[in-house]
Design an enzyme around this catalytic site. Sequence first.
Site, PDB file in Angstrom:
ATOM      1  N   GLY A 102       0.814  -1.216   0.000  1.00 19.21           N
ATOM      2  CA  GLY A 102       0.000   0.000   0.000  1.00 19.21           C
ATOM      3  C   GLY A 102       0.843   1.259   0.000  1.00 19.21           C
ATOM      4  O   GLY A 102       0.424   2.295  -0.523  1.00 19.21           O
ATOM      5  N   GLU A 105       1.638   1.793  -3.526  1.00 15.27           N
ATOM      6  CA  GLU A 105       0.415   2.178  -4.254  1.00 15.27           C
ATOM      7  C   GLU A 105       0.102   3.651  -4.011  1.00 15.27           C
ATOM      8  O   GLU A 105      -0.319   4.367  -4.914  1.00 15.27           O
ATOM      9  CB  GLU A 105      -0.752   1.279  -3.836  1.00 15.27           C
ATOM     10  N   GLU A 125       2.315  -8.355  -2.354  1.00 10.16           N
ATOM     11  CA  GLU A 125       1.024  -8.949  -1.984  1.00 10.16           C
ATOM     12  C   GLU A 125       0.885 -10.423  -2.349  1.00 10.16           C
ATOM     13  O   GLU A 125       0.237 -11.186  -1.639  1.00 10.16           O
ATOM     14  CB  GLU A 125      -0.124  -8.144  -2.616  1.00 10.16           C
TER      15      GLU A 125
END
Length: 698
Positions: A102, A105, A125
């Site tokens: 994240g 991201e 992930e």
Amino acid sequence: MKIDYRVDRAAAVISFANPPVNGLSQAVRAGISTALERAKTDPSVRAIVLIGAGGLFSAGADIREFGTAASTAEPTLRQLIDLVETSAKPVIAAIAGTCLGGGLELVMAAHYRVASADAKLGLPEVKLGLLPGAGGTQRLPRLVGVEQALDMIVTGEPVAATGLAHTALLDHVVNGDPLAGAVDLAASAEVATRPPPRTRDIPLDQSNLAALSQAARARLTTQRPLLPAPMRAVDAIEAAGRPFDEGLAIERRAFLELVETPESKGFRHAFFAERAAGKVDGIPPSTPLRPLDQAAVIGAGTMGAGIAVALLDAGIPLWLVEADQTGLDRGRARIAGIYDGQVKKGKLTGNERDRRLALLRPTVSYETIGQADVVIEAVFESMEVKRGVFIALDQVMKPGAILATNTSTLNVDAIAGFTRRPADVLGLHFFSPANVMRLLEVVRGRATAPEVLATALALGKTLRKVAVVSGVCDGFIGNRMLEGYTKQAWYLVEEGATPHQIDLAMESFGLAMGPFRVGDLVGHDVSLSIRQRRRAERPGYLCSTLPDKLCQLGRLGQKTGAGWYDYAEGPRRPAPSAVVEELIIAHRAEIGVSPRRIDDSEVVDRLVFALVNEGARILEEGIAARASDIDVVYLTGYGFPPARGGPMFYADQVGLDRVLRRVREFARNPHGDPDFWTPAPLLERLGESGGRSWLDPR
Ligand code: NAD
């Protein structure tokens, strides 16, 4: 958690801190989002710099929130990402240290990125059976190209900033702290004179999209077991060829599906089980630790040499003790050989090897090692030899020194009894090769003092091992369970399966190696001597004599060039053996068994549920503190597939009622050992009570 807001040359610098890895918890997301709103309305601010505190950006989601309402509470990561990407004032991410999941991201939604050269960026992930679910599969290919995005997302491996400097992912790569560079960029004409560029608007180079996706799929189909997450990740990356929002929706659907797969649940269980294993009842974090500045290893054979290397790798100086000079020279050469191998493979520099070897002090005298803080004994597996060693240690070691044995099968309490300080004694059961294998069974004796156990766990961390505490019993957690597993493998052959069929079935289940290949690797003489001892010690001990016959043929495994398999083409190419086939046929005739066809599902269930049934006993006896500790032992020491979460987790997924039913079915098979399949009382209770689990038995 702390959010810091200050203005520097018309740039709002938003710094977020959430130790230890700046996880993007709900509080962090809310804090950043409030700070972004403030910057938006702050007339003195023209641009925004986002930076993680403490020298790293963020390792992604806050794992402490996993599975709680906070993980999905607003603002969600996707909402925060939207806020960043749609900001009218340019957002510049300043990236140091770790930037994963994240975290990456989030920075991909920023308009500019400045990274320090040693920063590591990645989307790991898939390692949890998932894919990046907040736009990662759509933005990364736009920034680094399809090929590198496929590589990064499908392997989950992070890449150093220097390896990404040529891509649109990083605008600038700087040496040291990226903050100054980010603020400079914020003040630059480049940023001031154009609207904030959005990653979503970058056209994807589609020229090779289909071909690269196809090639990635083809590579994945050769992997065993076939896992869903990497495949779905390829699908999602290929969808980056569509309009951005369509691609996002495809990624989202795949993510939600993957969260529910048994594989992802297994990976996530494995992840948390490893973290839980460090917590031990009666050993609070406040337990005082003893020093661990210097060590001694007694016995420089296979294990002693590996243990010595593990200690030297951690920078711990050590005395190496052997029975005589010849043994010592051999041991020292063995250790140097391990390092030479690493230098040859380019894993270690010659200087580093020399630095580590300089920490080694070989000696044949116990008198010299008295000041060691911890002694690890790895001499022959004989109570008599160990008795001599521990009596000698008791005489020379300073008070408070920790005395550890690496025994595989002997009673640690009996060994502690050879000394006048049983509270300082415990087992440190390493796995071979000891400098490579992550598992360390820490065997807590009846008298082991809490601070001795706590210090042993700390040593495990220093050696970068995963330490699991086991009580004293024959074989501890791992080998005690393995005994039944191996016995069943042999019984299955007696009944009609072939070693090759069994290995393939277990490898398709996901094991790194089936039981027969493992046997050939380890060597059959060790297990032969254990069986001989068991037969002598336990009247009525039942076990197939087939492996004994294999040893009689001199087929001791890879070290003799032949075992269950032939190795004419080297250790990596086991070939089914005509000699072994004949041996098996003759053996079946001798014990009066006519072979039957055995399904792979029977192979897997018998081997795995043999582990599980013994695991249930180990759990109930308190040898393992929790079912997940048993899983960690199998995941880190025995090549059990993480996607299955470990044998106990797998049994829970199958349903303990079904496992119990299957165990009872096997008990009706009269072959081999009639008592073998007596259900463990705990399995019986949980299995009969419907839907209950040993991961949460209440
Ligand atoms: P090994 O035979 O390779 O090495 C034993 C070494 O101890 C030899 O070099 C021998 O010279 C030395 N030694 C014997 N008596 C000694 C004494 N009195 N003082 C000093 N040195 C002495 O054996 P190994 O495979 O390394 O096993 C050592 C221990 O580790 C055993 O207890 C074994 O059960 C345990 N273990 C082995 C494995 C494995 O895979 N080999 C795994 C875990 C634990």
